[in-house]
Design a protein around this motif. Structure first.
Motif, short mmCIF file in Angstrom:
data_model
loop_
_atom_site.label_atom_id
_atom_site.label_comp_id
_atom_site.label_asym_id
_atom_site.label_seq_id
_atom_site.Cartn_x
_atom_site.Cartn_y
_atom_site.Cartn_z
N LEU A 37 -78.12 -20.90 -74.98
CA LEU A 37 -78.59 -20.02 -75.71
C LEU A 37 -79.13 -18.96 -74.93
O LEU A 37 -78.81 -17.66 -75.20
N LYS A 38 -79.23 -19.12 -73.47
CA LYS A 38 -79.34 -17.96 -72.37
C LYS A 38 -78.24 -17.06 -72.08
O LYS A 38 -77.92 -16.00 -72.10
N GLU A 39 -77.06 -18.04 -72.29
CA GLU A 39 -75.85 -17.04 -72.14
C GLU A 39 -75.38 -16.17 -73.51
O GLU A 39 -74.79 -15.16 -73.35
N ALA A 40 -76.09 -16.67 -74.69
CA ALA A 40 -75.75 -16.06 -75.77
C ALA A 40 -76.50 -14.82 -75.91
O ALA A 40 -76.02 -13.68 -76.02
N SER A 41 -77.67 -14.84 -75.30
CA SER A 41 -78.65 -13.82 -74.83
C SER A 41 -78.02 -12.70 -73.91
O SER A 41 -77.84 -11.40 -74.08
N GLU A 42 -77.40 -13.45 -72.73
CA GLU A 42 -76.49 -12.40 -71.99
C GLU A 42 -75.45 -11.67 -72.49
O GLU A 42 -75.17 -10.47 -72.26
N THR A 43 -74.77 -12.59 -73.49
CA THR A 43 -73.66 -11.86 -73.89
C THR A 43 -74.07 -10.82 -74.85
O THR A 43 -73.44 -9.61 -74.95
N ALA A 44 -75.07 -10.79 -75.51
CA ALA A 44 -75.67 -9.81 -76.55
C ALA A 44 -75.84 -8.53 -75.66
O ALA A 44 -75.58 -7.31 -76.19
N TYR A 45 -76.30 -8.70 -74.46
CA TYR A 45 -76.81 -7.62 -73.55
C TYR A 45 -75.62 -7.04 -73.10
O TYR A 45 -75.36 -5.92 -73.21
N TRP A 46 -74.24 -7.61 -72.71
CA TRP A 46 -73.14 -7.18 -72.22
C TRP A 46 -72.57 -6.33 -73.43
O TRP A 46 -72.19 -5.12 -73.60
N LEU A 47 -72.63 -6.88 -74.72
CA LEU A 47 -72.12 -6.19 -75.99
C LEU A 47 -72.72 -4.83 -76.09
O LEU A 47 -72.15 -4.01 -76.42
N LYS A 48 -74.01 -4.84 -75.95
CA LYS A 48 -74.81 -3.68 -76.18
C LYS A 48 -74.33 -2.50 -75.17
O LYS A 48 -73.99 -1.17 -75.34
N LEU A 49 -74.03 -2.76 -73.96
CA LEU A 49 -73.90 -2.24 -72.90
C LEU A 49 -72.28 -1.50 -73.24
O LEU A 49 -71.96 -0.34 -72.81
N LEU A 50 -71.35 -2.36 -73.60
CA LEU A 50 -70.07 -2.20 -73.90
C LEU A 50 -70.08 -1.11 -75.14
O LEU A 50 -69.24 -0.33 -75.00
N VAL A 51 -70.87 -1.29 -76.10
CA VAL A 51 -70.64 -0.24 -77.11
C VAL A 51 -71.41 1.07 -76.82
O VAL A 51 -71.08 2.07 -77.10
N LYS A 52 -72.30 1.10 -76.00
CA LYS A 52 -72.99 2.44 -75.40
C LYS A 52 -72.15 2.92 -74.50
O LYS A 52 -72.26 4.29 -74.36
N THR A 53 -71.19 2.43 -73.76
CA THR A 53 -70.15 3.15 -73.01
C THR A 53 -69.03 3.44 -73.72
O THR A 53 -67.91 3.65 -72.90
N ASP A 54 -68.95 3.10 -74.82
CA ASP A 54 -67.74 3.40 -75.67
C ASP A 54 -66.25 2.42 -75.21
O ASP A 54 -65.42 2.77 -75.60
N TYR A 55 -66.59 1.31 -74.62
CA TYR A 55 -65.60 0.43 -74.07
C TYR A 55 -65.33 -0.40 -75.68
O TYR A 55 -64.09 -0.81 -75.67
N SER A 57 -65.73 -0.21 -80.07
CA SER A 57 -66.04 0.67 -81.19
C SER A 57 -67.31 -0.01 -81.92
O SER A 57 -67.79 -1.14 -81.78
N PRO A 58 -68.22 0.85 -82.46
CA PRO A 58 -69.57 0.15 -83.26
C PRO A 58 -68.91 -0.76 -84.33
O PRO A 58 -69.69 -1.73 -84.25
N LYS A 59 -67.85 -0.54 -84.78
CA LYS A 59 -67.30 -1.47 -85.86
C LYS A 59 -67.12 -3.00 -85.14
O LYS A 59 -67.64 -4.01 -85.85
N MET A 60 -66.56 -2.90 -84.14
CA MET A 60 -66.24 -4.03 -83.29
C MET A 60 -67.64 -4.86 -82.74
O MET A 60 -67.83 -5.92 -82.84
N PHE A 61 -68.55 -3.96 -82.39
CA PHE A 61 -69.71 -4.36 -81.91
C PHE A 61 -70.53 -5.00 -83.03
O PHE A 61 -71.16 -6.14 -82.77
N ASP A 62 -70.61 -4.47 -84.28
CA ASP A 62 -71.34 -4.85 -85.49
C ASP A 62 -70.98 -6.54 -85.75
O ASP A 62 -71.58 -7.47 -85.99
N SER A 63 -69.56 -6.59 -85.43
CA SER A 63 -68.90 -7.95 -85.75
C SER A 63 -69.20 -8.81 -84.79
O SER A 63 -69.72 -10.04 -85.13
N LEU A 64 -69.42 -8.54 -83.70
CA LEU A 64 -69.41 -9.54 -82.41
C LEU A 64 -71.02 -9.83 -82.13
O LEU A 64 -71.14 -11.00 -81.91
N ILE A 65 -71.81 -8.83 -82.44
CA ILE A 65 -73.23 -9.10 -82.15
C ILE A 65 -73.69 -9.62 -83.46
O ILE A 65 -74.54 -10.69 -83.18
#
Length: 86
Positions: A37-55, A57-65
């Protein structure tokens, strides 16, 4: 570098779940699910950073998050149920 971090945290979720399935006790199982569960939380954090840095797409982010959030809810329910049945 961020992609490596999300790779590590994302794969750690599955590894801890797999390890938890072979737990030697109920507390060990709960601990492994908690780590997942903690790793899932960390993964969500990294996903948020990846979308904010345009690494990604928002569409990819929405699916993954969405998947990450669903996995977090499942792990939370598993932990809660395991604690109630201790």
């Amino acid at each position: 570098m961020m992609s490596k971090q999300i790779y590590r945290s994302g794969t750690s979720i599955g590894a801890n779940i797999h390890e938890g399935l072979q737990a030697q006790s109920k507390p060990d199982f709960i601990s492994k699910m908690g780590i997942a569960l903690k790793e899932a939380s960390e993964t969500a954090y990294w996903l948020k950073l990846l979308v904010k840095t345009d690494y990604i797409s928002p569409k990819m982010f929405d699916s993954l998050i969405t998947d990450c959030d669903e996995l977090s809810r499942l792990l939370t329910a598993i932990i809660k149920s395991a604690r109630e049945n201790e």
